[in-house]
Design a protein around this motif. Structure first.
Motif, PDB file in Angstrom:
ATOM      1  N   SER A 147      -7.893  -5.633   1.580  1.00 29.41           N
ATOM      2  CA  SER A 147      -7.849  -4.419   0.760  1.00 29.41           C
ATOM      3  C   SER A 147      -8.203  -3.171   1.559  1.00 29.41           C
ATOM      4  CB  SER A 147      -8.808  -4.555  -0.430  1.00 29.41           C
ATOM      5  OG  SER A 147     -10.160  -4.599   0.011  1.00 29.41           O
ATOM      6  N   ARG A 148      -8.888  -3.328   2.691  1.00 26.00           N
ATOM      7  CA  ARG A 148      -9.300  -2.187   3.506  1.00 26.00           C
ATOM      8  C   ARG A 148      -8.230  -1.769   4.506  1.00 26.00           C
ATOM      9  NH1 ARG A 148     -13.273   0.848   1.947  1.00 26.00           N
ATOM     10  NH2 ARG A 148     -13.814   1.325   4.124  1.00 26.00           N
TER      11      ARG A 148
ATOM     12  N   THR B 161      -3.155  -0.248  -5.129  1.00 22.80           N
ATOM     13  CA  THR B 161      -4.535   0.163  -4.845  1.00 22.80           C
ATOM     14  C   THR B 161      -5.268  -0.940  -4.088  1.00 22.80           C
ATOM     15  OG1 THR B 161      -5.368  -0.738  -6.934  1.00 22.80           O
ATOM     16  CG2 THR B 161      -4.559   1.536  -6.946  1.00 22.80           C
ATOM     17  N   SER B 162      -6.396  -0.544  -3.512  1.00 26.59           N
ATOM     18  CA  SER B 162      -7.209  -1.537  -2.788  1.00 26.59           C
ATOM     19  C   SER B 162      -7.705  -2.631  -3.727  1.00 26.59           C
ATOM     20  CB  SER B 162      -8.392  -0.844  -2.116  1.00 26.59           C
ATOM     21  OG  SER B 162      -7.960   0.087  -1.153  1.00 26.59           O
ATOM     22  N   ARG B 163      -8.026  -2.249  -4.981  1.00 28.21           N
ATOM     23  CA  ARG B 163      -8.491  -3.243  -5.945  1.00 28.21           C
ATOM     24  C   ARG B 163      -7.400  -4.267  -6.255  1.00 28.21           C
ATOM     25  NH1 ARG B 163     -11.528  -1.143 -11.200  1.00 28.21           N
ATOM     26  NH2 ARG B 163     -12.942  -0.519  -9.508  1.00 28.21           N
ATOM     27  N   GLN B 164      -6.160  -3.827  -6.355  1.00 26.81           N
ATOM     28  CA  GLN B 164      -5.068  -4.755  -6.613  1.00 26.81           C
ATOM     29  C   GLN B 164      -4.843  -5.704  -5.448  1.00 26.81           C
ATOM     30  OE1 GLN B 164      -2.061  -1.796  -7.468  1.00 26.81           O
ATOM     31  NE2 GLN B 164      -2.222  -2.129  -9.696  1.00 26.81           N
ATOM     32  N   ILE B 165      -4.905  -5.187  -4.240  1.00 31.15           N
ATOM     33  CA  ILE B 165      -4.772  -6.035  -3.053  1.00 31.15           C
ATOM     34  C   ILE B 165      -5.910  -7.050  -3.004  1.00 31.15           C
ATOM     35  CG2 ILE B 165      -4.699  -6.091  -0.542  1.00 31.15           C
ATOM     36  CD1 ILE B 165      -2.206  -4.914  -1.795  1.00 31.15           C
ATOM     37  N   LEU B 166      -7.120  -6.562  -3.312  1.00 28.40           N
ATOM     38  CA  LEU B 166      -8.289  -7.449  -3.323  1.00 28.40           C
ATOM     39  C   LEU B 166      -8.078  -8.598  -4.314  1.00 28.40           C
ATOM     40  CD1 LEU B 166     -11.276  -8.022  -2.499  1.00 28.40           C
ATOM     41  CD2 LEU B 166     -11.941  -6.591  -4.439  1.00 28.40           C
TER      42      LEU B 166
ATOM     43  N   TRP C  50     -11.425  -8.770   0.893  1.00 28.89           N
ATOM     44  CA  TRP C  50     -11.958  -7.410   1.097  1.00 28.89           C
ATOM     45  C   TRP C  50     -11.357  -6.796   2.359  1.00 28.89           C
ATOM     46  CZ3 TRP C  50     -15.173  -5.448   5.035  1.00 28.89           C
ATOM     47  CH2 TRP C  50     -15.682  -4.173   4.795  1.00 28.89           C
TER      48      TRP C  50
ATOM     49  N   LYS D  69       0.837  -1.207   0.000  1.00 33.13           N
ATOM     50  CA  LYS D  69       0.000   0.000   0.000  1.00 33.13           C
ATOM     51  C   LYS D  69       0.872   1.258   0.000  1.00 33.13           C
ATOM     52  CE  LYS D  69      -4.474  -0.974   0.142  1.00 33.13           C
ATOM     53  NZ  LYS D  69      -5.350  -0.510   1.206  1.00 33.13           N
TER      54      LYS D  69
END
Length: 334
Positions: free
Chosen positions: A323-324, A231-236, A320, A226
């Motif tokens: 990603s948060r 991005t959060s979408r990539q981590i997700l 999820w 991060k």
């Protein structure tokens, strides 16, 4: 296809060259040899001799032949129940013995249709011979056997018959002939559905637990990614892709294992019977010799698709949560 038949129970005595004769009272069915093949597999299921009703010829099932010690060209005597009843009535009126002569028949063939009840209880004769045994008028029959291209339309066709044919006629479908076995199979199928469903739910919880543990273990790495701009979408997607891989491998291996087990099901069944010394598929209960199977593509698509969806959805919540995570908190508590 349509073919007439006559059904009755008669008394049969074997006429062996040596030894004591054997006696039984099987179901004697009269068939029209020219049309029987359109509704039954019997003409093509002869394992010994030939399918021939000429000159008082009969065709018997393999289990019946084994029990009565019959082989091709053996002779048997058939006493019709109708003739026996007439003899009994005549004897009661005359107060003296009245003899009834039996009809001599020759075993022309032995069949195996793959259905134990049929193989053990049915003796097939010509339609004319069955009329003589049952004392029926010429060109008469007890019923018509009707075969459909789709057997599951039997109830619908029977309902249509009721609207267009005489109400005095009875209609019996293949399900109504053997309701016990089909009801038992339907119950077993429903129970297997619920058992496999709950097993899949337990497996999904296992995936959730593994993913949550993995997210906790990789909290520091998530924070670094991060902070580097992920991005959060990539981590997700990183964590969700693990569930996708688990789903692909699990469903693929399960499909291949299931198809292989299905192909060698009877060999495995015979192996288990030899090991356990137990008849795991008694024909008296299940009415089959081997374990039958039909592969339905749509069922496979539904089962595999549902299992894959369960794997992906099981990993969605941990992905999820990963990603948060905020970079500062992830690095602070890692």
């Amino acid at each position: 296809g349509v073919s007439p038949f006559i059904r009755g129970q008669d008394y049969i005595k074997t006429e062996p060259a040596e030894g004591e004769p054997r006696r039984s009272a099987p179901v004697v069915m009269g068939f029209d040899a020219s049309t029987l093949a359109s509704v039954s597999v019997l003409p093509g299921s002869i394992v010994s001799g030939k399918f021939d009703f000429e000159d008082h010829g009969i065709v018997v099932g393999c289990d019946y032949a084994r029990a009565m010690r019959l082989k091709v060209d053996d002779r048997v005597a058939i006493y019709s129940y109708h003739a026996i009843e007439v003899m009994a009535d005549a004897a009661s009126k005359t107060n003296g013995p009245v003899a009834t002569l039996a009809e001599d028949y020759t075993v022309r063939g032995i069949f195996d249709v793959g259905f134990p009840d049929f193989n053990a209880q049915i003796v097939a004769v010509s339609l004319d011979d069955a009329r003589d045994l049952q004392s029926l008028p010429e060109y008469s029959a007890h019923a018509l056997a009707v075969k459909l291209r789709d057997p599951f339309l039997a109830a619908q066709v029977a309902a249509e018959f009721q609207k267009t044919v005489s109400p005095d006629l009875n209609y019996v479908t293949w399900k109504q002939e053997n309701p016990e076995i089909f009801d038992a199979l339907a119950t077993e199928k429903n129970m297997m559905f619920f058992l496999l469903f709950f097993i899949m739910i337990v497996a999904a919880f296992g995936i959730v637990n593994c993913q949550i543990t993995f997210v906790v273990q990789k909290t520091r790495e998530i924070g670094i990614l991060k902070s580097l701009g992920a991005t959060s979408r990539q981590i997700l997607w990183i964590f969700l892709s693990q569930s996708v891989i688990v789903g692909v491998l699990g469903v693929g291996l399960g499909f291949l294992t299931g198809i292989t087990a299905l192909h060698y099901r009877n060999q495995f069944l015979q192996f288990m019977e030899r090991v356990t010394h137990t008849n795991l598929l008694p024909s008296s209960i299940y009415h089959v010799y081997d374990l039958p199977a039909v592969i339905q593509p749509w069922d496979i698509v539904v089962i595999c698709g549902t299992a894959f969806a369960a794997c992906v959805l099981a990993g969605l919540f941990p992905a999820w949560k990963a990603s948060r995570l905020q970079p500062v908190e992830a690095l602070r508590y890692a």
